[in-house]
Design a protein around this motif. Structure first.
Motif, PDB file in Angstrom:
ATOM      1  N   SER A 116     -82.563  -2.943 115.929  1.00 25.54           N
ATOM      2  CA  SER A 116     -81.271  -3.501 116.323  1.00 25.54           C
ATOM      3  C   SER A 116     -80.282  -2.374 116.630  1.00 25.54           C
ATOM      4  CB  SER A 116     -80.718  -4.388 115.213  1.00 25.54           C
ATOM      5  OG  SER A 116     -80.405  -3.611 114.075  1.00 25.54           O
ATOM      6  N   GLU A 117     -79.171  -2.724 117.279  1.00 20.39           N
ATOM      7  CA  GLU A 117     -78.144  -1.736 117.601  1.00 20.39           C
ATOM      8  C   GLU A 117     -77.596  -1.083 116.334  1.00 20.39           C
ATOM      9  OE1 GLU A 117     -75.368  -3.933 119.971  1.00 20.39           O
ATOM     10  OE2 GLU A 117     -76.768  -4.075 121.639  1.00 20.39           O
ATOM     11  N   ALA A 118     -77.412  -1.876 115.294  1.00 18.99           N
ATOM     12  CA  ALA A 118     -76.907  -1.323 114.036  1.00 18.99           C
ATOM     13  C   ALA A 118     -77.933  -0.386 113.395  1.00 18.99           C
ATOM     14  CB  ALA A 118     -76.538  -2.452 113.075  1.00 18.99           C
ATOM     15  N   ALA A 119     -79.211  -0.706 113.513  1.00 24.06           N
ATOM     16  CA  ALA A 119     -80.259   0.160 112.961  1.00 24.06           C
ATOM     17  C   ALA A 119     -80.326   1.487 113.716  1.00 24.06           C
ATOM     18  CB  ALA A 119     -81.612  -0.545 112.997  1.00 24.06           C
ATOM     19  N   VAL A 120     -80.141   1.447 115.022  1.00 31.01           N
ATOM     20  CA  VAL A 120     -80.114   2.683 115.816  1.00 31.01           C
ATOM     21  C   VAL A 120     -78.933   3.547 115.378  1.00 31.01           C
ATOM     22  CG1 VAL A 120     -79.817   3.634 118.142  1.00 31.01           C
ATOM     23  CG2 VAL A 120     -81.355   1.692 117.774  1.00 31.01           C
ATOM     24  N   ALA A 121     -77.771   2.927 115.186  1.00 34.43           N
ATOM     25  CA  ALA A 121     -76.594   3.667 114.711  1.00 34.43           C
ATOM     26  C   ALA A 121     -76.856   4.256 113.324  1.00 34.43           C
ATOM     27  CB  ALA A 121     -75.374   2.752 114.691  1.00 34.43           C
ATOM     28  N   ALA A 122     -77.510   3.485 112.445  1.00 35.28           N
ATOM     29  CA  ALA A 122     -77.836   3.974 111.103  1.00 35.28           C
ATOM     30  C   ALA A 122     -78.796   5.158 111.174  1.00 35.28           C
ATOM     31  CB  ALA A 122     -78.440   2.843 110.267  1.00 35.28           C
ATOM     32  N   LEU A 123     -79.786   5.069 112.044  1.00 34.29           N
ATOM     33  CA  LEU A 123     -80.742   6.170 112.195  1.00 34.29           C
ATOM     34  C   LEU A 123     -80.038   7.434 112.669  1.00 34.29           C
ATOM     35  CD1 LEU A 123     -83.602   7.330 112.223  1.00 34.29           C
ATOM     36  CD2 LEU A 123     -83.893   6.331 114.508  1.00 34.29           C
ATOM     37  N   ALA A 166     -84.857   8.057  96.541  1.00 32.73           N
ATOM     38  CA  ALA A 166     -84.172   8.593  97.716  1.00 32.73           C
ATOM     39  C   ALA A 166     -82.829   9.213  97.370  1.00 32.73           C
ATOM     40  CB  ALA A 166     -83.968   7.488  98.749  1.00 32.73           C
ATOM     41  N   ARG A 167     -82.422  10.092  98.224  1.00 30.88           N
ATOM     42  CA  ARG A 167     -81.076  10.667  98.128  1.00 30.88           C
ATOM     43  C   ARG A 167     -80.052   9.628  98.559  1.00 30.88           C
ATOM     44  NH1 ARG A 167     -79.383  16.533 100.440  1.00 30.88           N
ATOM     45  NH2 ARG A 167     -79.950  17.133  98.354  1.00 30.88           N
ATOM     46  N   LEU A 168     -80.371   8.890  99.608  1.00 36.58           N
ATOM     47  CA  LEU A 168     -79.525   7.828 100.145  1.00 36.58           C
ATOM     48  C   LEU A 168     -80.409   6.767 100.770  1.00 36.58           C
ATOM     49  CD1 LEU A 168     -76.951   9.772 102.388  1.00 36.58           C
ATOM     50  CD2 LEU A 168     -76.405   8.629 100.241  1.00 36.58           C
ATOM     51  N   LEU A 169     -79.921   5.551 100.826  1.00 34.19           N
ATOM     52  CA  LEU A 169     -80.520   4.488 101.624  1.00 34.19           C
ATOM     53  C   LEU A 169     -79.507   4.147 102.696  1.00 34.19           C
ATOM     54  CD1 LEU A 169     -82.539   2.241 102.358  1.00 34.19           C
ATOM     55  CD2 LEU A 169     -81.483   0.841 100.549  1.00 34.19           C
ATOM     56  N   VAL A 170     -79.923   4.188 103.954  1.00 31.46           N
ATOM     57  CA  VAL A 170     -79.024   3.923 105.074  1.00 31.46           C
ATOM     58  C   VAL A 170     -79.549   2.715 105.835  1.00 31.46           C
ATOM     59  CG1 VAL A 170     -77.934   4.874 107.148  1.00 31.46           C
ATOM     60  CG2 VAL A 170     -78.529   6.398 105.249  1.00 31.46           C
ATOM     61  N   VAL A 171     -78.685   1.730 106.036  1.00 32.38           N
ATOM     62  CA  VAL A 171     -79.044   0.523 106.774  1.00 32.38           C
ATOM     63  C   VAL A 171     -77.926   0.179 107.746  1.00 32.38           C
ATOM     64  CG1 VAL A 171     -80.537  -0.453 104.973  1.00 32.38           C
ATOM     65  CG2 VAL A 171     -78.099  -0.980 104.967  1.00 32.38           C
ATOM     66  N   GLY A 172     -78.266  -0.594 108.770  1.00 35.26           N
ATOM     67  CA  GLY A 172     -77.252  -1.110 109.683  1.00 35.26           C
ATOM     68  C   GLY A 172     -76.572  -2.317 109.074  1.00 35.26           C
ATOM     69  N   ASN A 173     -75.398  -2.631 109.577  1.00 39.52           N
ATOM     70  CA  ASN A 173     -74.658  -3.754 109.002  1.00 39.52           C
ATOM     71  C   ASN A 173     -75.170  -5.104 109.471  1.00 39.52           C
ATOM     72  OD1 ASN A 173     -73.533  -3.352 111.655  1.00 39.52           O
ATOM     73  ND2 ASN A 173     -71.798  -4.618 111.052  1.00 39.52           N
ATOM     74  N   ARG A 174     -75.902  -5.127 110.560  1.00 44.99           N
ATOM     75  CA  ARG A 174     -76.418  -6.396 111.062  1.00 44.99           C
ATOM     76  C   ARG A 174     -77.723  -6.120 111.795  1.00 44.99           C
ATOM     77  NH1 ARG A 174     -74.384 -11.220 111.568  1.00 44.99           N
ATOM     78  NH2 ARG A 174     -72.282 -10.543 111.132  1.00 44.99           N
ATOM     79  N   GLY A 175     -78.698  -6.964 111.543  1.00 45.27           N
ATOM     80  CA  GLY A 175     -79.989  -6.806 112.204  1.00 45.27           C
ATOM     81  C   GLY A 175     -80.058  -7.619 113.472  1.00 45.27           C
ATOM     82  N   HIS A 176     -80.890  -8.622 113.474  1.00 46.67           N
ATOM     83  CA  HIS A 176     -81.163  -9.385 114.685  1.00 46.67           C
ATOM     84  C   HIS A 176     -80.108 -10.422 115.033  1.00 46.67           C
ATOM     85  CE1 HIS A 176     -85.093  -7.804 115.742  1.00 46.67           C
ATOM     86  NE2 HIS A 176     -85.309  -7.694 114.437  1.00 46.67           N
ATOM     87  N   GLY A 177     -79.088 -10.610 114.231  1.00 42.89           N
ATOM     88  CA  GLY A 177     -78.019 -11.526 114.603  1.00 42.89           C
ATOM     89  C   GLY A 177     -77.646 -12.486 113.503  1.00 42.89           C
TER      90      GLY A 177
END
Length: 165
Positions: free
Chosen positions: A16-23, A105-116
Motif C-alpha cells: 500500500s501507499e502507506a507501507a511504501v512510505a513506512a519502508l 527489533a529496534r523498532l517496528l514500522v508500519v503504515g497508517n492504512r493498508g488496503h483501505g
C-alpha cells in the motif's frame, strides 16, 4: 533479546501507499542508525471472503496469492541500497506475526492504512494492534497525500483478509 545496536528495524509491508512510505522512512532511519532492516510481508488465504476482483480460481490458488505478495515485496526492495535489508514473506495473521517478528527489533514500522477503509473494517487496524501489543517502539507512518499515478506505483498484492473472528 538481541543487542539493540544489532537489532533490525522491522517493517510491515503490504504494498500500500502507506507501507511504501513506512519502508522509505525505515530505510532512512536504518542508514542513520547503521542497523539492518527486515521487511515483513504477510499473506493469508481466507476462503470465505475474497475482495480482489479476479477469477475465482485465481483467487483461491495459494501459490498465486503468495507469488503476488512476493512480486510486490521484491519490487519494493529491489532498488534499496546502502542498508542491510532482508525481505521476509510469511503466511499467517498479519497482526500477530508483525508483533512476533518484532520481538527483538529496534523498532517496528508500519503504515497508517493498508488496503483501505473496508479492509480495515473487516480486519481491524494492523497499526493500532501493533501499537498496543508490540514489545518494541512502534512508528506509524502516514502516506504522502500526493502519490504517483496508479500506473507508476508498485503492483498491489491480492487482498485476502485473515480470520474475521
Amino acid at each position: 533479546m538481541r543487542d539493540n545496536e544489532t537489532s533490525p528495524i522491522v517493517v510491515g509491508f503490504d504494498g500500500s501507499e502507506a507501507a511504501v512510505a513506512a519502508l522509505h522512512w525505515a530505510v532512512d532511519q536504518a542508514r542513520l542508525l547503521g542497523c539492518p532492516i527486515d521487511v515483513i510481508s504477510v499473506w493469508h488465504m481466507e476462503y470465505t471472503v475474497m475482495m480482489e476482483p479476479s477469477s475465482a480460481a485465481t483467487r483461491l490458488d495459494p501459490r498465486i496469492v503468495e507469488d503476488g505478495h512476493r512480486t510486490v515485496l521484491e519490487a519494493a526492495t529491489a532498488d534499496i541500497d546502502g542498508v542491510d535489508l532482508r525481505g521476509v514473506l510469511i503466511e499467517g495473521d498479519v497482526k500477530r506475526l508483525l508483533v512476533e517478528t518484532s520481538g527483538d527489533a529496534r523498532l517496528l514500522v508500519v503504515g497508517n492504512r493498508g488496503h483501505g477503509p473496508l479492509a480495515e473494517l473487516l480486519l481491524g487496524s494492523v497499526s493500532s494492534y501493533c501499537v498496543h501489543h508490540a514489545t518494541c517502539p512502534v512508528v506509524v507512518v502516514k502516506a504522502a497525500r500526493q502519490m504517483a499515478p496508479r500506473a507508476e506505483r508498485l503492483p498491489m498484492a491480492p487482498l485476502t483478509p485473515g480470520p474475521l473472528l
